[in-house]
Each structure stands twice: as C-alpha cells, then as structure tokens.
Design an enzyme around this catalytic site. Structure first.
Site, PDB file in Angstrom:
ATOM      1  N   THR A  48     -12.791 -10.594  12.373  1.00  0.00           N
ATOM      2  CA  THR A  48     -11.326 -10.588  12.446  1.00  0.00           C
ATOM      3  C   THR A  48     -10.901  -9.190  12.873  1.00  0.00           C
ATOM      4  OG1 THR A  48     -11.207 -12.166  10.634  1.00  0.00           O
ATOM      5  CG2 THR A  48      -9.185 -10.976  11.163  1.00  0.00           C
ATOM      6  N   LYS A  71      -5.540 -16.518  13.824  1.00  0.00           N
ATOM      7  CA  LYS A  71      -6.113 -16.082  12.539  1.00  0.00           C
ATOM      8  C   LYS A  71      -5.098 -15.259  11.729  1.00  0.00           C
ATOM      9  CE  LYS A  71      -9.142 -14.696   9.438  1.00  0.00           C
ATOM     10  NZ  LYS A  71      -9.651 -15.529   8.379  1.00  0.00           N
ATOM     11  N   LYS A  80      -6.293  -6.035   5.024  1.00  0.00           N
ATOM     12  CA  LYS A  80      -6.649  -5.720   6.423  1.00  0.00           C
ATOM     13  C   LYS A  80      -5.983  -6.726   7.375  1.00  0.00           C
ATOM     14  CE  LYS A  80     -10.322  -6.988   9.262  1.00  0.00           C
ATOM     15  NZ  LYS A  80     -11.676  -7.396   9.526  1.00  0.00           N
ATOM     16  N   LEU A 101     -18.659  -8.591  12.379  1.00  0.00           N
ATOM     17  CA  LEU A 101     -18.604  -7.210  11.890  1.00  0.00           C
ATOM     18  C   LEU A 101     -17.288  -6.942  11.154  1.00  0.00           C
ATOM     19  CD1 LEU A 101     -20.113  -5.518  15.084  1.00  0.00           C
ATOM     20  CD2 LEU A 101     -21.292  -6.191  12.983  1.00  0.00           C
ATOM     21  N   PRO A 102     -17.246  -5.853  10.370  1.00  0.00           N
ATOM     22  CA  PRO A 102     -16.064  -5.621   9.531  1.00  0.00           C
ATOM     23  C   PRO A 102     -14.740  -5.464  10.298  1.00  0.00           C
ATOM     24  CG  PRO A 102     -17.892  -4.229   8.822  1.00  0.00           C
ATOM     25  CD  PRO A 102     -18.313  -4.880  10.102  1.00  0.00           C
TER      26      PRO A 102
HETATM   27  P1  NAD Z   1     -19.394  -7.637   5.164  1.00  0.00           P
HETATM   28  O1  NAD Z   1     -18.931  -6.256   4.943  1.00  0.00           O
HETATM   29  O2  NAD Z   1     -19.965  -8.402   4.033  1.00  0.00           O
HETATM   30  O3  NAD Z   1     -20.470  -7.672   6.357  1.00  0.00           O
HETATM   31  C1  NAD Z   1     -20.394  -6.901   7.510  1.00  0.00           C
HETATM   32  C2  NAD Z   1     -21.814  -6.594   7.938  1.00  0.00           C
HETATM   33  O4  NAD Z   1     -21.786  -5.915   9.193  1.00  0.00           O
HETATM   34  C3  NAD Z   1     -22.561  -5.668   6.973  1.00  0.00           C
HETATM   35  O5  NAD Z   1     -23.794  -6.270   6.609  1.00  0.00           O
HETATM   36  C4  NAD Z   1     -22.766  -4.378   7.779  1.00  0.00           C
HETATM   37  O6  NAD Z   1     -23.957  -3.702   7.449  1.00  0.00           O
HETATM   38  C5  NAD Z   1     -22.811  -4.933   9.180  1.00  0.00           C
HETATM   39  N1  NAD Z   1     -22.560  -3.967  10.240  1.00  0.00           N
HETATM   40  C6  NAD Z   1     -21.585  -3.033  10.339  1.00  0.00           C
HETATM   41  N2  NAD Z   1     -21.680  -2.375  11.523  1.00  0.00           N
HETATM   42  C7  NAD Z   1     -22.732  -2.931  12.176  1.00  0.00           C
HETATM   43  C8  NAD Z   1     -23.331  -2.701  13.448  1.00  0.00           C
HETATM   44  N3  NAD Z   1     -22.882  -1.762  14.294  1.00  0.00           N
HETATM   45  N4  NAD Z   1     -24.381  -3.474  13.809  1.00  0.00           N
HETATM   46  C9  NAD Z   1     -24.857  -4.417  12.994  1.00  0.00           C
HETATM   47  N5  NAD Z   1     -24.338  -4.692  11.761  1.00  0.00           N
HETATM   48  C10 NAD Z   1     -23.289  -3.935  11.374  1.00  0.00           C
HETATM   49  O7  NAD Z   1     -18.132  -8.415   5.790  1.00  0.00           O
HETATM   50  P2  NAD Z   1     -17.864  -9.988   5.806  1.00  0.00           P
HETATM   51  O8  NAD Z   1     -17.169 -10.403   4.555  1.00  0.00           O
HETATM   52  O9  NAD Z   1     -19.102 -10.679   6.232  1.00  0.00           O
HETATM   53  O10 NAD Z   1     -16.759 -10.072   6.967  1.00  0.00           O
HETATM   54  C11 NAD Z   1     -17.102  -9.937   8.338  1.00  0.00           C
HETATM   55  C12 NAD Z   1     -15.880 -10.281   9.169  1.00  0.00           C
HETATM   56  O11 NAD Z   1     -15.418 -11.604   8.856  1.00  0.00           O
HETATM   57  C13 NAD Z   1     -14.683  -9.346   8.915  1.00  0.00           C
HETATM   58  O12 NAD Z   1     -14.052  -9.081  10.135  1.00  0.00           O
HETATM   59  C14 NAD Z   1     -13.790 -10.170   7.976  1.00  0.00           C
HETATM   60  O13 NAD Z   1     -12.421  -9.815   8.078  1.00  0.00           O
HETATM   61  C15 NAD Z   1     -14.047 -11.582   8.480  1.00  0.00           C
HETATM   62  N6  NAD Z   1     -13.836 -12.652   7.493  1.00  0.00           N
HETATM   63  C16 NAD Z   1     -14.311 -12.526   6.235  1.00  0.00           C
HETATM   64  C17 NAD Z   1     -14.105 -13.562   5.311  1.00  0.00           C
HETATM   65  C18 NAD Z   1     -14.638 -13.473   3.899  1.00  0.00           C
HETATM   66  O14 NAD Z   1     -14.276 -14.326   3.071  1.00  0.00           O
HETATM   67  N7  NAD Z   1     -15.475 -12.507   3.577  1.00  0.00           N
HETATM   68  C19 NAD Z   1     -13.434 -14.732   5.715  1.00  0.00           C
HETATM   69  C20 NAD Z   1     -12.977 -14.832   7.035  1.00  0.00           C
HETATM   70  C21 NAD Z   1     -13.189 -13.787   7.925  1.00  0.00           C
END
Ligand code: NAD
Length: 297
Positions: A96, A171, A246, A65-66
């Site tokens: 994260t 991380k 973030k 999740l975000p």
């Molecule tokens: P994203 O915004 O693409 O996806 C998050 C998803 O969570 C969305 O589809 C949203 O609808 C869903 N969501 C939100 N609240 C929810 C709930 N209560 N129940 C179910 N689904 C819910 O984000 P992302 O890029 O996939 O990143 C996710 C996590 O991974 C973050 O914490 C980010 O910091 C970490 N991360 C991202 C990357 C990257 O390159 N994108 C790399 C490493 C770590």
C-alpha cells in the site's frame, strides 16, 4: 509464468508467497530478515542472496513492502543495471503506497521493457493466510488478465480498478471509509454502554438495523462481544493502528492533491494519530474503542 520473484516476506508477504509455492509456482524469495526467508525455503521456495539474483529469469516479480520508499528503492536498484530484470517481465506491487510512487516506478520499469501493475490488498493477515484477499488492480486490461491467474492463488476477489495507480486510490478510499466506520461503531457502542446497555445486545440490534456495517458483522471493537475479533484477544493479531494511520495519511495526501473534502477522514486520521501517540501503535486498529472509553496506556 514459470519463475516468480517475491520481495517482502512479512506478515502479509510471507503467507502470500507460501500460497504461490503451494499452488506449484517456482518462487525465489528475498527479504532483509533471514528468518522470514528460512520459513519460505522450508515450504519449497528458493532463496536469493541479492535482489538481482531473485529476479534472474523471473517472468513475474511480486513485492509486498512496507511503504513507497522501499518500493522505489528496490526497483531503482533493479533498473540501475540494464537487463537485470527479464525483458517483458511483469511487476506486481501489492504494497500500500502513494499513487505518485506507483506511477513513477511504472515509468522506470517501462524504460526497461518491464510492465507494471499496482495491486494492493484488503483482507489482512487472515486473508493472506487463507488465500482470500481482495486485490484492487491498477493497470492495463492486458496486464490485469495476465496477472489474474496468479492473483487468484492468493485472493478470492480480483478487481480491475482502472489504469496504473487506480488500485492504490481504491485502497485508500476503502480504508478511509473503514476507519470512519470503526470510530463511529466504537462511539455508538460506548454511548450505549454508558447508558446501561449490554454491548452484545446493542451490537445485534444495530447489525440488523440501519447502522449495520462490516465492523459490527465481523470485527466488533468491544471486547467480549465477538469471540473471533481482535478486541477479544487483547487487540492482537489484526491490522495495526500504525498501518491504519499510514493509510489515512495516504488518503489525506490524495485528497489534498484532488482538492477533495474529506472532513470525517481528517478527524479519523487525527484520532488514529492521537491513539498511536498514546502507545497503541502496534495494537489492532479496533482498539480505537479504548480511546473513546478514555483509557490511557
Ligand atoms: P511487514 O512489516 O510485516 O513486512 C514487510 C517486509 O518487507 C519485512 O519482512 C521487511 O523485512 C521486508 N522488506 C523491507 N524492505 C525490503 C527490501 N528492500 N527487500 C526485501 N524485503 C524488504 O509488513 P506487512 O504487514 O506485511 O505489510 C506489507 C504491506 O502490505 C504494507 O504496505 C501494508 O500497508 C500492506 N497491508 C498490510 C496489511 C496487514 O494487515 N498487515 C493489510 C493490507 C495491506
């Protein structure tokens, strides 16, 4: 570990859940965005109408999740009603988030006889898609060993960082260092360009000299130097500036709690904040090179 529940099918969670389905696990998914759920159902996952339905009989629950408030909100909701989560289940949170929320959620779940590990990842969307992520796990050795076979279906390097929360610490340390390396590499490249050097030649020299680092090896921030890097694709398709911002915020909060000196991390956070405010929030984080070039959006 027969039944898996997966929450959060965004840029990272979508391909991670897809790899679990491909590996033969029974995966039940839940996301607020219906299109993301449909994609997974087409690959063979089962969809759930509510979070409670998703975790029914689930041996393992994975969340991607975000931010901390989403993770806390989800597990508070799931623990409000007793026995919604299966007794003895294991929760793996790969989002994260801040250490305090990880520990808090761990305690919340423990009172419901559910185990918890934090397992944030590195490797970006490409790593999630190719199943080559690095996982940094915080939790007991027993829970680490239990989760490892599942994590190996989504990643290549699975590290046991320490107790609950240690995955998140690893991380933020890693991403703070990465941001500093990205700013430093951008600065050095621009200095060379301003003094008549070809950035490709300069990159080659530095990557074989004492300035060598990961950004020069695989993620060069100067457009045209490295075909596969986001810089050569209009700074699209990588790790967004706002996500780096973030993570740097989490690093600064962590540093403040432990009274650590992180002067370069603080400068990097401010540079990324300026860059985001100037309109580059959704561009790849290597676009910080454009800030050093003096480009405005
Ligand atoms: P994203 O915004 O693409 O996806 C998050 C998803 O969570 C969305 O589809 C949203 O609808 C869903 N969501 C939100 N609240 C929810 C709930 N209560 N129940 C179910 N689904 C819910 O984000 P992302 O890029 O996939 O990143 C996710 C996590 O991974 C973050 O914490 C980010 O910091 C970490 N991360 C991202 C990357 C990257 O390159 N994108 C790399 C490493 C770590």
């Amino acid at each position: 570990m027969n039944q898996i529940a997966f929450f959060g099918l965004g840029n990272m969670g979508g391909p991670m859940a897809a790899n679990l389905v491909k590996a033969g696990y029974k995966v039940r998914v839940f996301d607020l965005v219906p299109e993301s759920v449909t994609k997974l159902v087409e690959l063979g996952a089962e969809s759930a109408a509510t979070p409670s339905e998703a975790v029914k009989d689930a041996d393992v629950v994975v969340s991607m999740l975000p931010a901390g408030k989403h993770v806390h909100g989800l597990y508070s909701q799931l623990t409000e009603q007793p026995n919604t989560l299966k007794q003895g289940a294991l929760v793996i949170d790969s989002s994260t988030i801040d250490v305090a929320t990880s520990k808090n959620v761990c305690q919340l779940l423990a009172t419901n006889n559910v185990s918890f590990i934090d397992a944030p990842v590195s490797g970006g969307v490409a790593g999630a898609t190719n199943g080559t992520l690095s996982f940094m796990v915080g939790g007991s050795s027993e829970h680490f060993e239990l989760a490892k076979p599942l994590l190996e279906k989504m990643g290549k390097n699975i590290f046991h960082a320490g107790e609950v929360g240690a995955g998140q610490i690893a991380k933020v340390c890693n991403n703070m260092l990465l941001s500093i390396l990205m700013v430093g590499t951008s600065e050095a490249l621009q200095l060379g360009i301003d003094n008549g050097m070809d950035p490709t030649v300069l990159s080659e020299i530095m990557s074989k000299s004492s300035g060598s680092n990961w950004t020069l090896d695989v993620y060069n921030p100067c457009p045209g130097v490295m075909e596969t890097a986001p810089a050569s694709n209009g700074y699209h398709g990588g790790f967004m500036t706002d996500l780096m911002l973030k993570d740097l915020g989490l690093a600064m909060d962590t540093a403040s709690k432990s009274s650590s000196s992180t002067p370069l991390g603080a400068i990097a956070r401010n540079l990324y904040a300026m860059h985001s405010r100037s309109g580059a929030g959704t561009k790849d984080f290597s676009s910080i090179f454009e800030l050093l070039q003096g480009k405005s959006y």
